[in-house]
Scaffold this active site. Structure first.
Site, PDB file in Angstrom:
ATOM      1  N   ASP A   1       0.537  -1.373   0.379  1.00  0.00           N
ATOM      2  CA  ASP A   1       0.006   0.031   0.136  1.00  0.00           C
ATOM      3  C   ASP A   1       0.903   1.678  -0.312  1.00  0.00           C
ATOM      4  O   ASP A   1       0.179   2.643   0.794  1.00  0.00           O
ATOM      5  CB  ASP A   1      -1.204  -0.096   1.771  1.00  0.00           C
ATOM      6  CG  ASP A   1      -1.672  -0.568   1.468  1.00  0.00           C
ATOM      7  OD1 ASP A   1      -2.148  -1.740   0.267  1.00  0.00           O
ATOM      8  OD2 ASP A   1      -2.414  -1.579   2.030  1.00  0.00           O
TER       9      ASP A   1
ATOM     10  N   LYS B   1       1.782   1.659  -5.494  1.00  0.00           N
ATOM     11  CA  LYS B   1       2.382   1.318  -6.846  1.00  0.00           C
ATOM     12  C   LYS B   1       1.838   1.804  -8.016  1.00  0.00           C
ATOM     13  O   LYS B   1       2.127   1.593  -8.503  1.00  0.00           O
ATOM     14  CB  LYS B   1       2.486   0.081  -6.571  1.00  0.00           C
ATOM     15  CG  LYS B   1       3.606  -0.451  -4.996  1.00  0.00           C
ATOM     16  CD  LYS B   1       3.947  -2.287  -5.203  1.00  0.00           C
ATOM     17  CE  LYS B   1       2.713  -2.353  -4.580  1.00  0.00           C
ATOM     18  NZ  LYS B   1       1.609  -2.407  -3.235  1.00  0.00           N
TER      19      LYS B   1
ATOM     20  N   GLY C   1      -4.627  -3.920  -3.588  1.00  0.00           N
ATOM     21  CA  GLY C   1      -5.715  -2.928  -3.986  1.00  0.00           C
ATOM     22  C   GLY C   1      -4.761  -1.956  -4.352  1.00  0.00           C
ATOM     23  O   GLY C   1      -4.199  -1.566  -3.638  1.00  0.00           O
ATOM     24  N   HIS C   2      -4.946  -2.010  -5.408  1.00  0.00           N
ATOM     25  CA  HIS C   2      -3.981  -0.407  -6.150  1.00  0.00           C
ATOM     26  C   HIS C   2      -4.622   0.320  -6.112  1.00  0.00           C
ATOM     27  O   HIS C   2      -5.630   0.685  -7.139  1.00  0.00           O
ATOM     28  CB  HIS C   2      -2.876  -0.949  -7.420  1.00  0.00           C
ATOM     29  CG  HIS C   2      -1.948  -2.153  -6.966  1.00  0.00           C
ATOM     30  ND1 HIS C   2      -1.104  -2.919  -7.920  1.00  0.00           N
ATOM     31  CD2 HIS C   2      -1.593  -2.096  -6.066  1.00  0.00           C
ATOM     32  CE1 HIS C   2      -0.701  -3.594  -7.050  1.00  0.00           C
ATOM     33  NE2 HIS C   2      -0.832  -3.332  -6.066  1.00  0.00           N
TER      34      HIS C   2
ATOM     35  N   GLN D   1       1.678  -6.270  -3.032  1.00  0.00           N
ATOM     36  CA  GLN D   1       2.660  -6.933  -1.692  1.00  0.00           C
ATOM     37  C   GLN D   1       3.346  -5.850  -2.407  1.00  0.00           C
ATOM     38  O   GLN D   1       3.831  -4.837  -2.571  1.00  0.00           O
ATOM     39  CB  GLN D   1       2.863  -7.713  -2.057  1.00  0.00           C
ATOM     40  CG  GLN D   1       1.130  -8.935  -1.866  1.00  0.00           C
ATOM     41  CD  GLN D   1       0.349  -9.286  -2.755  1.00  0.00           C
ATOM     42  OE1 GLN D   1       0.980  -9.756  -3.898  1.00  0.00           O
ATOM     43  NE2 GLN D   1      -0.489  -8.614  -3.121  1.00  0.00           N
TER      44      GLN D   1
HETATM   45  P1  GDP Z   1      -0.611   0.181  -4.002  1.00  0.00           P
HETATM   46  O1  GDP Z   1      -1.260  -1.204  -2.373  1.00  0.00           O
HETATM   47  O2  GDP Z   1       0.805   0.135  -3.199  1.00  0.00           O
HETATM   48  O3  GDP Z   1      -0.859   0.079  -5.111  1.00  0.00           O
HETATM   49  O4  GDP Z   1      -1.565   1.301  -2.454  1.00  0.00           O
HETATM   50  P2  GDP Z   1      -2.802   1.064  -2.412  1.00  0.00           P
HETATM   51  O5  GDP Z   1      -3.484   2.231  -3.620  1.00  0.00           O
HETATM   52  O6  GDP Z   1      -3.383   0.421  -1.222  1.00  0.00           O
HETATM   53  O7  GDP Z   1      -2.329   2.902  -1.037  1.00  0.00           O
HETATM   54  C1  GDP Z   1      -2.314   3.934  -1.874  1.00  0.00           C
HETATM   55  C2  GDP Z   1      -3.777   5.393  -1.256  1.00  0.00           C
HETATM   56  O8  GDP Z   1      -2.474   6.531  -1.027  1.00  0.00           O
HETATM   57  C3  GDP Z   1      -4.859   5.409  -2.254  1.00  0.00           C
HETATM   58  O9  GDP Z   1      -5.519   5.505  -1.870  1.00  0.00           O
HETATM   59  C4  GDP Z   1      -3.925   5.676  -2.950  1.00  0.00           C
HETATM   60  O10 GDP Z   1      -4.803   7.156  -3.642  1.00  0.00           O
HETATM   61  C5  GDP Z   1      -3.038   7.250  -2.406  1.00  0.00           C
HETATM   62  N1  GDP Z   1      -2.038   7.312  -3.221  1.00  0.00           N
HETATM   63  C6  GDP Z   1      -0.617   7.448  -3.907  1.00  0.00           C
HETATM   64  N2  GDP Z   1       0.296   8.164  -3.514  1.00  0.00           N
HETATM   65  C7  GDP Z   1      -0.436   9.631  -2.828  1.00  0.00           C
HETATM   66  C8  GDP Z   1       0.285  10.466  -2.085  1.00  0.00           C
HETATM   67  O11 GDP Z   1       1.416  11.075  -3.103  1.00  0.00           O
HETATM   68  N3  GDP Z   1      -0.391  11.372  -1.967  1.00  0.00           N
HETATM   69  C9  GDP Z   1      -1.940  11.142  -0.986  1.00  0.00           C
HETATM   70  N4  GDP Z   1      -3.115  11.552  -0.406  1.00  0.00           N
HETATM   71  N5  GDP Z   1      -2.405   9.918  -1.246  1.00  0.00           N
HETATM   72  C10 GDP Z   1      -1.986   9.406  -2.420  1.00  0.00           C
HETATM   73  P1  IMO Z   2      -0.733  -3.661  -2.583  1.00  0.00           P
HETATM   74  O1  IMO Z   2      -0.240  -4.894  -4.029  1.00  0.00           O
HETATM   75  C1  IMO Z   2      -0.820  -4.563   1.968  1.00  0.00           C
HETATM   76  C2  IMO Z   2      -0.760  -8.659   3.843  1.00  0.00           C
HETATM   77  C3  IMO Z   2      -1.999  -9.887   4.299  1.00  0.00           C
HETATM   78  C4  IMO Z   2      -1.326 -10.976   5.150  1.00  0.00           C
HETATM   79  C5  IMO Z   2      -0.357 -11.208   4.016  1.00  0.00           C
HETATM   80  C6  IMO Z   2      -0.583 -12.345   4.250  1.00  0.00           C
HETATM   81  O2  IMO Z   2      -2.351  -3.392  -2.275  1.00  0.00           O
HETATM   82  O3  IMO Z   2       0.250  -3.166  -1.660  1.00  0.00           O
HETATM   83  P2  IMO Z   2      -2.838 -12.524   1.809  1.00  0.00           P
HETATM   84  O4  IMO Z   2      -4.001 -12.933   1.270  1.00  0.00           O
HETATM   85  O5  IMO Z   2      -1.336 -12.517   0.785  1.00  0.00           O
HETATM   86  O6  IMO Z   2      -1.875 -14.258   2.489  1.00  0.00           O
HETATM   87  O7  IMO Z   2      -2.392 -12.281   3.234  1.00  0.00           O
HETATM   88  O8  IMO Z   2      -0.223  -9.889   3.400  1.00  0.00           O
HETATM   89  N1  IMO Z   2      -0.835  -8.158   2.176  1.00  0.00           N
HETATM   90  C7  IMO Z   2      -0.725  -7.229   1.870  1.00  0.00           C
HETATM   91  N2  IMO Z   2      -0.889  -6.420   2.863  1.00  0.00           N
HETATM   92  N3  IMO Z   2      -0.629  -4.677   0.448  1.00  0.00           N
HETATM   93  C8  IMO Z   2      -1.184  -5.766  -0.296  1.00  0.00           C
HETATM   94  O9  IMO Z   2      -1.306  -5.830  -1.357  1.00  0.00           O
HETATM   95  C9  IMO Z   2      -1.236  -6.989   0.553  1.00  0.00           C
HETATM   96  N4  IMO Z   2      -1.716  -7.949   0.047  1.00  0.00           N
HETATM   97  C10 IMO Z   2      -0.830  -9.101   0.841  1.00  0.00           C
HETATM   98  O10 IMO Z   2      -2.689  -8.154   4.835  1.00  0.00           O
HETATM   99  O11 IMO Z   2      -1.033  -9.445   6.513  1.00  0.00           O
HETATM  100 MG    MG Z   3      -3.211  -1.305  -1.386  1.00  0.00          MG
END
Ligand code: GDP
Ligand code: IMO
Ligand code: MG
Length: 426
Positions: free
Chosen positions: A13, A16, A40-41, A222
């Protein structure tokens, strides 16, 4: 600069999806190489929010999206995601899916959930999407692959074989009803015709593209510290999200990766169980969660929050050989008078500036903080490094020094446009 991999440098999270999106239309192929719909991106394009779990983020650009052989695919989720994007006017027709990718079937989800319940206090805190059990079957040579959907007799045999032991386990250990192999097979087969035109030998497609000098972006899901080999085992996912995972998970040789970009949040978050030395269990943690909107994209769980841990990121930089890093969510730190950054651990009275070798030591690590000056100015409209307040610049420079890799981009808000490019990532 044809082969680029984007990898999470913390526990997921980091942003990416947004970082991949920032590279935009100059990318020809965007490839998911590991994980499944546990990811979850989130991307925000012109104020509109998109949450992708399985499809590569490049689907929102002009690039050809690819699901590589290293991904585990839940076909129900795949088509749901395609339909949702389609209804919003996104072109999903170019999607390619590896014939060798493994399938997540309904029994994998069930086993994921019952196993977690069985583990009780020792649970991993998985996303419950069946990802771990699907990879277990793959390594156990009991997996179902995408290509199996096109040979009904083989598919039925493989599903029956996969369920033989599992049904014993469900009945006798978990006190659950057995699963019908026919029902599972029928469900999978119902997707076959829709899937067929997307299926390809994606490894060859990508190698051909790289031969032509096209730009291939490998989108990590991840993160380094969730990697089954290099992460905080057993509190990890069941695949290899690290940069090297792009080679096995997409079928390209190591010489194909020209650039590896580590994505890191300006602080740290984690979902699920496992060690997290800088975690804040107080009001400060609550404040970070609320200003950063730190709730899981996939499960909605509140993310655990803490300060930036330089040891965690430095380890990821070293092992992945990052050429660049991208610092996200810097805007979230606006308003703190002092911002602690973890620069060392105290482990049983001994100080270390490198991640400890053993799980035991990691569990005993007490963070040693350096307190950097904060800023109050709004940075969400800054588009160049020079526009950032002096203290913000100093924060970025100090992180760069601590992790030992240059910071080439900075996120100052969730929107596609809210980026500062220091060094072009392509
Ligand atoms: P990922 O799994 O690595 O793609 O990240 P996630 O999407 O799960 O979580 C990142 C969250 O931060 C999302 O809700 C993005 O919209 C938000 N985000 C990404 N870059 C920035 C940033 O530079 N500033 C802020 N405030 N939010 C951001
Ligand atoms: P993104 O791509 C954050 C974590 C789960 C758990 C562990 C194992 O959005 O960064 P799983 O269901 O993969 O067997 O769970 O890994 N986990 C993540 N945490 N972001 C993710 O993906 C994750 N994908 C798995 O919370 O601790
Ligand atoms: Mg994510």
């Amino acid at each position: 600069m044809p082969g680029i991999v984007v990898v999470g440098a913390q526990w997921g999270d980091e942003g990416k999806g947004k970082a991949v999106d920032t590279l935009g239309d100059r990318v020809d192929y965007t490839v998911r190489y590991s994980g499944g719909n546990n990811a979850g991106h989130t991307l925000v394009v012109n104020g509109e929010k998109y949450a992708l779990h399985l499809l590569p983020s490049g689907i929102l650009n002009d690039s050809i999206p690819v699901i590589g052989n290293g991904v585990v695919v839940d076909l129900d989720v795949l088509f749901e995601e395609i339909d949702i994007l389609g209804a919003r006017g996104v072109d999903t027709t170019k999607l390619l899916v590896s014939a060798n990718a493994h399938i997540i079937a309904s029994y994998h989800q069930l086993i994921d959930r019952v196993t977690e319940r069985f583990l009780g206090k020792r649970k991993i805190g998985t996303t419950g999407r069946g990802v771990g059990p699907a990879y277990s079957d793959k390594v156990n040579r009991l997996g179902i692959r995408v290509q199996d959907l096109f040979d009904e007799s083989i598919l039925r045999q493989k599903v029956s074989a996969a369920l033989e032991q599992k049904n014993q386990l469900l009945l006798k250990i978990y006190n659950r009803a057995a699963i019908s192999a026919d029902e599972v097979s029928d469900r999978l087969l119902s997707h076959a015709e829709r899937l067929r035109p997307m299926v390809a030998n994606t490894s060859r497609v990508l190698n051909d593209a790289l031969d032509k000098g096209l730009v291939v972006l490998f989108e990590g899901a991840q993160a380094h510290h969730l990697d089954v080999d290099h992460g905080t085992y057993p509190y990890v996912t069941s695949s290899n999200p690290i940069a090297a995972g792009a080679c096995t998970g997409a079928g390209v040789g190591p010489r194909r990766i020209d650039r590896a970009i580590g994505i890191m949040k300006a602080y740290t978050t984690r979902v699920g169980e496992g060690p997290f030395p800088t975690e804040l269990l107080d009001a400060d943690g609550e404040a970070l969660r609320s200003s950063g909107d730190e709730f899981g994209t996939t499960t909605g769980r509140p993310r655990r929050c803490g300060w930036f841990d330089a040891l965690v990121v430095e380890e990821a930089c070293a092992v992945n050989g990052f050429t660049d890093t991208f610092l996200t969510k810097l805007d979230v730190l606006t308003g703190w008078e002092k911002i602690p950054v973890c620069v060392a651990y105290d482990i049983n009275g001994e100080r270390t500036t490198q991640l400890p070798m053993t799980q035991t030591d990691f569990h005993h690590a007490v963070p040693v903080y350096e307190y950097l000056d904060g800023w109050t100015e709004d940075i969400t409209t800054a588009r160049s490094f020079a526009e950032l307040p002096h203290n913000t610049q100093a924060y970025v420079r100090r992180l760069e020094e601590l992790i030992g890799v240059r910071i080439s981009g900075i996120g100052v808000g969730p929107d596609r446009e809210q980026v500062i490019v220091i060094n072009d990532l392509l």
